[in-house]
Every structure is written in C-alpha cells, then in structure tokens.
Design a protein around this motif. Structure first.
Motif, PDB file in Angstrom:
ATOM      1  N   PRO A   1       0.842  -1.206   0.000  1.00  0.00           N
ATOM      2  CA  PRO A   1       0.000   0.000   0.000  1.00  0.00           C
ATOM      3  C   PRO A   1       0.876   1.256   0.000  1.00  0.00           C
ATOM      4  N   ARG A   2       0.429   2.280  -0.692  1.00  0.00           N
ATOM      5  CA  ARG A   2       1.228   3.495  -0.827  1.00  0.00           C
ATOM      6  C   ARG A   2       1.124   4.325   0.442  1.00  0.00           C
ATOM      7  N   VAL A   3       2.298   4.773   0.910  1.00  0.00           N
ATOM      8  CA  VAL A   3       2.376   5.579   2.123  1.00  0.00           C
ATOM      9  C   VAL A   3       3.190   6.831   1.823  1.00  0.00           C
ATOM     10  N   VAL A   4       3.105   7.805   2.745  1.00  0.00           N
ATOM     11  CA  VAL A   4       3.799   9.070   2.536  1.00  0.00           C
ATOM     12  C   VAL A   4       4.154   9.676   3.879  1.00  0.00           C
ATOM     13  N   VAL A   5       5.289  10.365   3.919  1.00  0.00           N
ATOM     14  CA  VAL A   5       5.677  11.198   5.051  1.00  0.00           C
ATOM     15  C   VAL A   5       5.560  12.646   4.596  1.00  0.00           C
ATOM     16  N   ILE A   6       4.941  13.501   5.382  1.00  0.00           N
ATOM     17  CA  ILE A   6       4.759  14.898   5.006  1.00  0.00           C
ATOM     18  C   ILE A   6       5.543  15.782   5.960  1.00  0.00           C
ATOM     19  N   ASN A   7       5.728  17.044   5.548  1.00  0.00           N
ATOM     20  CA  ASN A   7       6.429  17.975   6.435  1.00  0.00           C
ATOM     21  C   ASN A   7       5.433  18.762   7.280  1.00  0.00           C
ATOM     22  N   GLU A   8       5.958  19.520   8.205  1.00  0.00           N
ATOM     23  CA  GLU A   8       5.112  20.237   9.156  1.00  0.00           C
ATOM     24  C   GLU A   8       4.219  21.256   8.468  1.00  0.00           C
ATOM     25  N   SER A   9       4.744  21.962   7.447  1.00  0.00           N
ATOM     26  CA  SER A   9       3.938  22.969   6.737  1.00  0.00           C
ATOM     27  C   SER A   9       2.738  22.333   6.058  1.00  0.00           C
ATOM     28  N   MET A  10       2.932  21.140   5.489  1.00  0.00           N
ATOM     29  CA  MET A  10       1.814  20.459   4.832  1.00  0.00           C
ATOM     30  C   MET A  10       0.780  20.009   5.849  1.00  0.00           C
ATOM     31  N   ALA A  11       1.263  19.537   7.020  1.00  0.00           N
ATOM     32  CA  ALA A  11       0.318  19.116   8.059  1.00  0.00           C
ATOM     33  C   ALA A  11      -0.546  20.292   8.510  1.00  0.00           C
ATOM     34  N   LYS A  12       0.076  21.471   8.675  1.00  0.00           N
ATOM     35  CA  LYS A  12      -0.682  22.648   9.099  1.00  0.00           C
ATOM     36  C   LYS A  12      -1.641  23.121   8.013  1.00  0.00           C
ATOM     37  N   GLN A  13      -1.234  22.993   6.738  1.00  0.00           N
ATOM     38  CA  GLN A  13      -2.072  23.482   5.642  1.00  0.00           C
ATOM     39  C   GLN A  13      -3.275  22.574   5.398  1.00  0.00           C
ATOM     40  N   PHE A  14      -3.059  21.270   5.423  1.00  0.00           N
ATOM     41  CA  PHE A  14      -4.128  20.345   5.079  1.00  0.00           C
ATOM     42  C   PHE A  14      -4.924  19.863   6.297  1.00  0.00           C
ATOM     43  N   PHE A  15      -4.295  19.842   7.469  1.00  0.00           N
ATOM     44  CA  PHE A  15      -4.969  19.323   8.667  1.00  0.00           C
ATOM     45  C   PHE A  15      -4.767  20.270   9.844  1.00  0.00           C
ATOM     46  N   PRO A  16      -5.243  21.499   9.743  1.00  0.00           N
ATOM     47  CA  PRO A  16      -5.038  22.470  10.836  1.00  0.00           C
ATOM     48  C   PRO A  16      -5.721  22.013  12.131  1.00  0.00           C
ATOM     49  N   GLY A  17      -4.905  21.991  13.204  1.00  0.00           N
ATOM     50  CA  GLY A  17      -5.448  21.599  14.500  1.00  0.00           C
ATOM     51  C   GLY A  17      -5.688  20.114  14.657  1.00  0.00           C
ATOM     52  N   GLU A  18      -5.263  19.292  13.685  1.00  0.00           N
ATOM     53  CA  GLU A  18      -5.473  17.846  13.755  1.00  0.00           C
ATOM     54  C   GLU A  18      -4.134  17.129  13.702  1.00  0.00           C
ATOM     55  N   ASP A  19      -4.159  15.857  14.056  1.00  0.00           N
ATOM     56  CA  ASP A  19      -2.997  15.001  13.893  1.00  0.00           C
ATOM     57  C   ASP A  19      -3.074  14.381  12.503  1.00  0.00           C
ATOM     58  N   ALA A  20      -2.092  14.669  11.666  1.00  0.00           N
ATOM     59  CA  ALA A  20      -2.141  14.220  10.277  1.00  0.00           C
ATOM     60  C   ALA A  20      -1.826  12.743  10.122  1.00  0.00           C
ATOM     61  N   VAL A  21      -1.136  12.145  11.086  1.00  0.00           N
ATOM     62  CA  VAL A  21      -0.735  10.744  10.967  1.00  0.00           C
ATOM     63  C   VAL A  21      -1.986   9.854  10.892  1.00  0.00           C
ATOM     64  N   GLY A  22      -2.002   9.002   9.881  1.00  0.00           N
ATOM     65  CA  GLY A  22      -3.131   8.109   9.672  1.00  0.00           C
ATOM     66  C   GLY A  22      -4.147   8.629   8.681  1.00  0.00           C
TER      67      GLY A  22
ATOM     68  N   ALA B   1       4.578  23.404   1.861  1.00  0.00           N
ATOM     69  CA  ALA B   1       4.171  22.014   1.999  1.00  0.00           C
ATOM     70  C   ALA B   1       5.006  21.124   1.082  1.00  0.00           C
ATOM     71  N   ALA B   2       5.393  19.951   1.588  1.00  0.00           N
ATOM     72  CA  ALA B   2       6.158  18.976   0.798  1.00  0.00           C
ATOM     73  C   ALA B   2       5.875  17.589   1.346  1.00  0.00           C
ATOM     74  N   MET B   3       6.031  16.593   0.477  1.00  0.00           N
ATOM     75  CA  MET B   3       5.805  15.218   0.923  1.00  0.00           C
ATOM     76  C   MET B   3       6.873  14.303   0.343  1.00  0.00           C
ATOM     77  N   TYR B   4       7.092  13.184   1.051  1.00  0.00           N
ATOM     78  CA  TYR B   4       8.134  12.230   0.701  1.00  0.00           C
ATOM     79  C   TYR B   4       7.479  10.863   0.523  1.00  0.00           C
ATOM     80  N   VAL B   5       7.732  10.232  -0.629  1.00  0.00           N
ATOM     81  CA  VAL B   5       7.135   8.931  -0.927  1.00  0.00           C
ATOM     82  C   VAL B   5       8.261   7.918  -1.118  1.00  0.00           C
ATOM     83  N   PRO B   6       8.009   6.637  -0.864  1.00  0.00           N
ATOM     84  CA  PRO B   6       9.055   5.622  -1.032  1.00  0.00           C
ATOM     85  C   PRO B   6       9.588   5.587  -2.459  1.00  0.00           C
ATOM     86  N   PHE B   7      10.903   5.578  -2.575  1.00  0.00           N
ATOM     87  CA  PHE B   7      11.557   5.666  -3.883  1.00  0.00           C
ATOM     88  C   PHE B   7      11.187   4.491  -4.776  1.00  0.00           C
ATOM     89  N   ASN B   8      11.146   3.307  -4.233  1.00  0.00           N
ATOM     90  CA  ASN B   8      10.935   2.120  -5.060  1.00  0.00           C
ATOM     91  C   ASN B   8       9.480   1.887  -5.424  1.00  0.00           C
TER      92      ASN B   8
END
Length: 876
Positions: free
Chosen positions: A631-652, A684-691
């Motif tokens: 399954p596709r997963v992603v790690v995001i940076n703090e700016s993206m978490a604040k922009q897309f999920f203000p006041g929430e925990d973005a993990v999950g 905002a920026a995000m990191y996805v698995p290279f492979n």
C-alpha cells in the motif's frame, strides 16, 4: 596667410619668433624716438614706450595665437608646462590620477558586465520578437510547460509565428575513454528556426523530425565539435552513442550560439522520444519559447495565451485546474537572475565614481587656491584671464588623460578578476560573459566618463579663477581670505563624499547581514558530514524492477564503504530550486476551490534518517515499504500538516492525487526541510518511497564519520564497481551545495562586491575630510597663532578644529542615512531577513564613519594645537 604658409611656420618656429621680436623692437624704438621728439629724456621715452606696448612675452603670445598653426605650438607649450607643474607636485598628481583611475576602472568594468548581460542583443535573428512562455499557478509563478498543453498552444495561438519547447537532458557519452557524463537538451523540431539560428555545418531539424518514433537525430555545439571530433567537417552523418542509444549528427551550431537558460549544453537532440512525464498532461517538464508575429505586442500575446489557458482549464479540469500562461521577453529570461545584482553593482560603481570626481575636484580647487600669488603675478605681467583659464584647463585635461589611461587598465584588470571569481558551473549558465571586454558600448561609456571628467576638472578651477580679483590677490599676499571661500566650497564637497560613502556602507552592511542570515537559515537537517553524488541510470536497465534492483545494490555497496554511517537515495537533494508540484487533496473531501500543488520527493527508507531530519510525529519508512506491491504511504512535512490538517494530527490520514482514485496514507510528519532555495519560504512537501516509482537518475546521499569530501573519489569508484557503465556526476558535500546554491552565491557576490566599493568609498571620503580640515588649518595658521598668543589653550584649538570636522561629519552622515534608506528600498529583492531601515546596520555605519572621521580630523587638529605663536606670526 595660406594654410600651407601657416603649416610651414611650425617647422620654422625659431625664425618666426625672431621676426616677431624684431618687429616689436622696431615699434618700441619708433615710439621712443617720438617721445624724444616730444621733449622727453631718453629714460622717460624708453619707459613710456615699454609701458604702451606692455609685456614683451604677452605681446609675443598674442602674435603667436593669431596664427592657427602657431597656436598649436602654444598649446603644446601649455601641455609641457602642465606636465612640469604636475611633476613638481607628485603627491597631488599621483593622488588625483589614482583616485580617478579607481572610480573609472570600477565603473567601466561593471558596465562591461551590464552590457554583456542586459544590453547586448541576444545572438539570434531579431531577438526583440522572441519571448519565453510559462505556465503559472499560485505556487509557481513561472512554471514549466506541459508537453500536451504545448501542442495545444501550437494549434490554437495566432499571435506567434512559431512556438517551440526545450527541456533539460543529461547524457552518458560512450567513447574510447569510457563513460563521460555530458550536458544536453531536448528540443522541438522548430526550436532553432524560432530563435533564428542556422547551423554552420549540416542542417537543422526537418518539420516533424521530433515526432514519436522518428529516427533519433541531434545537432552539436561548436565546443562539442572541437572537443569530441577535433573540428572534422565530415562529422555530419556520423553516429554518436548516448545512453545506450545511437543518434545521428545532422549539424554543428555556430560558434557564437549560446542559450544561457540551458547553460553549456553540448548535444541538442530532437524531442522525438517522449518520456513518461511528457505523456501526461499534468506533468510539467519543458520550457516554451516563441517568436511574435510582426505588429503583435507582448501584452496582446499574453492576453491571447490567458484565453487559451482558460479554455484548456475547462477542457481538462483534472490536470489544468488553476493553470494560466505567462509571456515574458526572452531577454528577461536570459539575464533575469543576474539583473538585480548587476544593477546594484552599477549603482555602487557610479557612487564610487562620484566620490572620485568630488575628491579630484577638491584637490584641484585646493591647488588653485595655493597658486593665488602665482596667478596674480602672471596677471600683473599681462596674462589675460582667458590665457590663465586655458592653462588651468590644460592641466585638468592632462590629469584626465593620465587617469583615463590608468583607469582603462584598471577596468581590464577588474574584468579579469571578476570573471575569475565566477565558478565554472556558474559560467556555464552565463555564456554571454565569454569574451567579455571593451565592446563598442563599453568604449562609448568610458569616453563619456572621460569627457565628463575633463569638463569638471578643467572648468572648476577655471571658473574659480574667473571669479577672483587678481590684483587683490597680489596686494593681499595672504592666504586667509581665500581660505574662507575654500572652506565654504570644500565643506559642501566633503559632505557629498561622506553622504555617498554612507550609502555604499549601508548597502554593504545590509547585503552582508542578509548573507549571514541566509547562511544561518535552519535547513531542517544536519548538513555537516553529508555528501552526495548524481547517478544516471543506463538505458540497459529497461524495466522498473531492474532499476529498483540497481538502487538496492548501490545502497548496499556505498553503505559498506569505510567511514559511511548511513546512506539514502532521493530524486533530488535539498536547497535546490523547486517550484510546482503534484495536485493533492484530502481523500474523502470535496475538491478545494484553490489548487493545492505539493512538491514531491521520492526517497529511500534510509534517506530521512541519513539527513537526520527531525521526526515530529509517526514514523519513517521501512525497507518493506520500498515495494510497489505494498500500500502506498507518505511522510509529510510540518507545513503540509498545518495546511491540510489544521489543529489535527495528520498521521493516519489519507491523501489523494487529483483526478485519481488512488490514495496514500500519511505515516509520519517531519520538521520542514529547506527543499527550495535558502531565501524561499518553507512550503508544503511530501516524501514517498523511492521504489514505488522508478527514475532515470537519482542522488545518493551518505553521512560519514570522516571528512565527506575525502570520500567522494572512493564513492565514484564504488559505483563503477557496481556497473562500469553508470555515469556519475555532481560529486559534492551538502555543506558545499548550500554554500554554492543560487541564493547564497548571489547574496555573497553582491555583498563582497558592494563591500569592496564601500571600503574604497570610506577611504576616499576620509581622505577628502582630512584634506579639507588640513587645508583649513593651514589657512588659519595666523589666526590660531594670534589666539594662542592671547592665551588660548591647546584644548581650545583642538575644539576649534574638531568642531568644524564634527559639523561636516554629522551633516554628511545624516544626509547619507536618508539617501541610503531610500536607495536600499530599491534593492530589497537582494535583501533577506532584514529591512532597508535596519536600525542596527544604520547605527553601525554611522558609528564607523564617525570614528574614521574623528581620526582623520585629529591629525590636523593636533598640528594646529602644536603651532608656535611667534613662528606663525613671523611667517605671516
């Protein structure tokens, strides 16, 4: 008298002079005889005759000047006399010449760069009709062009004769010496016809030669022709092996051709093999260039492109939502990056030239004041004001000639010095600087400065002479009254110098502070002991599985090197220009009104830990997730978490790519990593698995326990042990990458150069202040002697002199600070983290200049306080 007779007089000057003397003597004798007849004594008759005819030398000069050819002889005598006067005062002459040469050399050298980068026409046919085309969204004002949109532009636009595109390419050149990474470009078939460039050898691309599946063809640069083929004229038709593919060479580009946006590209291939990005309308990887039709303005073309972009947005809402189009002149794109710094440097050089002019004019006026008695004596002997003015003008012109000669030599040296300071990789992006030198506009600029200097240096002393009463000077025999006039004029000049120096010092201070703040920006990771290298994947790795297997082998081999603590792989490294991104939305929510483009980094599981990026919540990737089947997963940076999920925990939470049903799950949030330039805000920026995706090239990043630079040679060798066909390029440490990034380089270059101008300006301004105060003291020697004879203490004399210097300094610094704030506002695009009115910088500049002014004033003040009253009164 005929012209021939006049010119002959030049070759028989002595004879003509004797004839004039005999004629004058004859007239004097005749007048003497007439006086004797009238009853005068011989002595009285002779005296009267001499008085009536005046000074014999003056009469001889007037007779000489009546003849045009002999006037040249008189002028030559003036030049010789001026040279003798300057040689008698070597300190004055050398100071004036060097000061002028410094100001002129700096100005001409910087103008040469401005001419090459901003004024000189581009090496294309009718360059004024050429424009650059970009796509634009709120997150990327000048963004790359989609290949699919480009084809629609070609079909719909009516404002252009032609529209073409180009894109970056990096090839692995196979030769007898092995694999060599080389720079190139991929272009549409009409690219060179749009520019108006004709190959010097062979032919251009045929229409349709960029169609998918067409034979692979390319043009090569003149440098590549010389380097790889020794300038052989039978190169056309030869096959060259790049990236395991064969290309046919169809032509050689002209020697003078350059396209600075691509830099030093050697191979220009037809865009006939679209990659995966170019097959998707939503992927933007190209740059547009077009030629306007006759009579069509840039504004009209921009309006049409805006309309076409709006139509494409309606037609393709999933990929083109929020995308517009921008039209800019090609000249702005070619020199746009260096334009601000060059204009700032030219302004700084102009201010330095102003200080130099003021200093030399001050020296000339001081010298003219010191020659008052000489002038008065010459006037009493019959020299006219016009004749004396001509002599002063001649001396000024001799100074200008000497200063200009030295200034041109200085300008050439400064050009070579500045070119040498530009790194090789920067020069590749500025090919218009190749062959920098004295072009016609640069010569015209230098001549203009010389003419202006001649007018100032010749006219200023001459006008002072004309305003003076010569007989009063002779009768007075004192230096005091003239000193009052000079103190008033000299004070104004030195205030101009001080104010100009303040402007340059404030500019240098603000740029220096900007550089310091820029280099101390928190990059979001630990840059020390990090190194990276760019690996290009050979075409023999044809499938995604083969590329992924190569990546794993490289990570394993590099991780086994001595001193390597960890290793990671990324599609790009931090601190690089990074605009645009992928259209992202929160899964399960309606599509937002505004487009959200988020830059995406493809990284291996070890990349973020290798950077030592700070994990705020959740976790990093694991090796198991480097699998496209997972399954596709992603790690995001703090700016993206604040922009897309203000006041929430973005993990999950789940994210979705616009226009796609596929979702990705957020497994971690990291502190913002400075992915763009150092002076750009975090986004905002995000990191996805290279492979989970495969790339044609990637960066290997490693953290070491040793010096990272020392490991780079063994790193390249290790990669070639994996596969000798792997092209390896751009070996560097991350600390060096930060130091040499575009933003850091521009800020550092501007700070150092403006700082250099400011240092010279400070020196000249302090010297000018010292000159005014010292001359004022010399003119007031008798006054100071009288004061001390009447009981004035040394402290009183110190106060008298320092009060005058303090007043000049305060006014000059105050005016300079006002001007500095106004001018610094104009260069705010070069400032980072500071304002034009930064109080600390303004205060520091005022304090530094005040201290130097005090030191410059202390020496003449001390000299004044040491005056012996008896000797001062006796000397006067």
């Amino acid at each position: 008298m005929s012209i021939a007779s006049r010119m002959m007089n030049l070759f028989r000057r002595a004879k003509v002079q004797r004839e004039i003397d005999r004629e004058l003597a004859a007239h004097i004798e005749m007048r003497t005889e007439d006086n004797r007849t009238a009853g005068m004594s011989l002595q009285e008759a002779r005296h009267d005759a001499l008085l009536r005819f005046g000074n014999r030398s003056v009469m001889r000069e007037r007779a000489t000047e009546a003849d045009a050819a002999l006037w040249l002889e008189s002028l030559w005598n003036d030049v010789r006399y001026a040279c003798r006067q300057l040689l008698r005062n070597p300190g004055f002459a050398l100071t004036a010449i060097v000061v002028l040469a410094l100001g002129m050399g700096a100005s001409v050298a910087i103008f040469a760069f401005v001419d090459a980068a901003l004024i000189k026409p581009l090496p294309y046919s009718d360059p004024a009709r050429l424009v650059s085309l970009y796509e634009t969204v709120p997150s990327c004002l000048l963004c790359n062009v989609s290949y699919q949109n480009f084809r629609d532009w070609q079909r719909a636009a009516r404002s252009f004769r032609s529209i073409d595109v180009w894109g970056y390419a990096r090839y692995a050149l196979h030769s007898a010496g092995g694999i060599e990474p080389t720079e190139g470009a991929r272009v549409s078939d009409g690219f060179f016809r749009t520019l108006g460039v004709t190959p010097m050898l062979g032919r251009d691309f045929y229409p349709g030669e960029d169609a998918p599946g067409a034979p692979r063809t390319m043009l090569i640069s003149y440098a590549a022709w010389q380097k790889h083929f020794s300038g052989s004229r039978d190169v056309v038709g030869k096959t060259i092996h790049l990236d395991d593919l064969n290309y046919t060479i169809i032509g050689v580009l002209p020697r003078e051709f350059h396209f600075s946006q691509r830099g030093d590209a050697e191979f220009w291939a037809a865009l006939n093999d679209p990659d995966g990005c170019q097959k998707r309308r939503g992927c933007h990887s190209l740059f547009g260039v077009a030629r306007l039709k006759d009579g069509v303005t840039v504004a009209a073309a921009a309006a049409e492109m805006t309309t076409i972009a709006a139509q494409l947005e309606k037609q393709y809402p999933e990929s083109n939502r929020g995308f517009g189009a921008v039209v800019r002149r090609l000249s702005e794109a070619e020199g746009g990056q260096i334009r601000p710094i060059l204009l700032v440097l030219l302004s700084g050089a102009g201010l330095l030239l102003l200080i130099a002019f003021v200093n030399v004019v001050s020296l000339l006026l001081v010298r003219s004041e010191g020659r008052r008695q000489e002038i008065a004596v010459r006037g009493a002997l019959g020299a006219t004001t016009a004749r004396l003015m001509r002599q002063f003008m001649t001396e000024g012109l001799v100074l200008v000639a000497a200063g200009t000669s030295l200034g041109l030599g200085t300008a050439y040296s400064v050009m070579r010095l500045l070119l040498g300071l530009i790194p090789a990789n920067r020069m590749q992006a500025m090919p218009y600087l190749n062959g920098l030198g004295f072009s016609a506009p640069v010569w015209a600029f230098a001549v203009g400065i010389a003419v202006l200097a001649a007018m100032l240096f010749a006219v200023a002393p001459a006008l002072r002479l004309r305003a003076r009463e010569l007989r009063g000077d002779l009768a007075e025999g004192s230096r005091g009254s003239a000193g009052k006039t000079w103190r008033r004029l000299g004070s104004k000049l030195v205030m101009v110098e001080l104010a100009t120096a303040v402007v340059l010092l404030v500019g240098a201070g603000l740029l220096g502070k900007s550089l310091y703040l820029l280099l101390h920006v928190n990059p979001g990771f630990e840059p020390d002991n990090l190194a990276s290298v760019l690996v290009s994947v050979p075409k023999s790795y044809a499938t995604d599985a083969q590329v992924m297997a190569l990546e794993r082998v490289i990570e394993s081999r590099v991780g086994a090197l001595p001193g390597v603590k960890s290793v990671g792989i990324s599609s790009s490294t931090p601190v690089r220009s990074w605009d645009g991104g992928t259209y992202i939305m929160v899964a399960g929510k309606p599509m937002p009104k505004e487009r959200n483009d988020v830059p995406e980094r493809d990284v291996s599981a070890g990349y973020l830990p290798t950077l030592d990026a700070k994990l705020l919540r959740g976790r990093y990737f694991t090796e198991a997730e480097d699998d496209p089947a997972k399954p596709r997963v992603v790690v995001i940076n703090e700016s993206m978490a604040k922009q897309f999920f203000p006041g929430e925990d973005a993990v999950g939470k789940q994210l979705a790519y616009a226009g796609s049903k596929q979702t990705v799950q957020i497994i971690g949030v990291v502190e913002d990593i400075k992915e763009g330039q150092l002076d750009s805000p975090n986004r905002a920026a995000m990191y996805v698995p290279f492979n989970q995706d495969s790339w044609g090239s990637f960066n290997v990043v490693l953290r070491t326990s040793l010096s990272p630079g020392a490991l780079l040679p063994s790193l390249a060798s290790s990669l070639h042990e994996v596969d000798a066909e792997i092209p390896v390029s751009e070996p560097t440490t991350i600390r060096e990458a930060i130091r040499d990034s575009n933003a850091a380089y521009l800020h550092r270059a501007s700070a150092w150069l403006v700082g250099g101008f400011a240092g010279v300006a400070l020196l000249l301004a302090v010297v000018g202040l010292y000159g005014v105060i010292a001359y004022s003291v010399s003119q007031r020697t008798r006054e100071i002697g009288v004061r001390m004879a009447l009981g004035a203490q040394r402290g009183t004399v110190y106060g008298l002199v320092l009060k005058q210097a303090g007043w000049l300094t305060v006014v000059g610094i105050g005016a300079g600070l006002v001007c500095a704030v106004a001018l610094a506002t104009l260069m705010r695009s070069l400032l980072f983290g500071t304002q034009a009115w930064d109080a600390m910088t303004l205060s520091a500049v005022a304090a530094v200049l005040a201290v130097f002014a005090l030191l410059a004033s202390y020496i003449p003040a001390r000299r004044a306080a040491s005056v012996n009253p008896v000797e001062a009164l006796r000397a006067e």
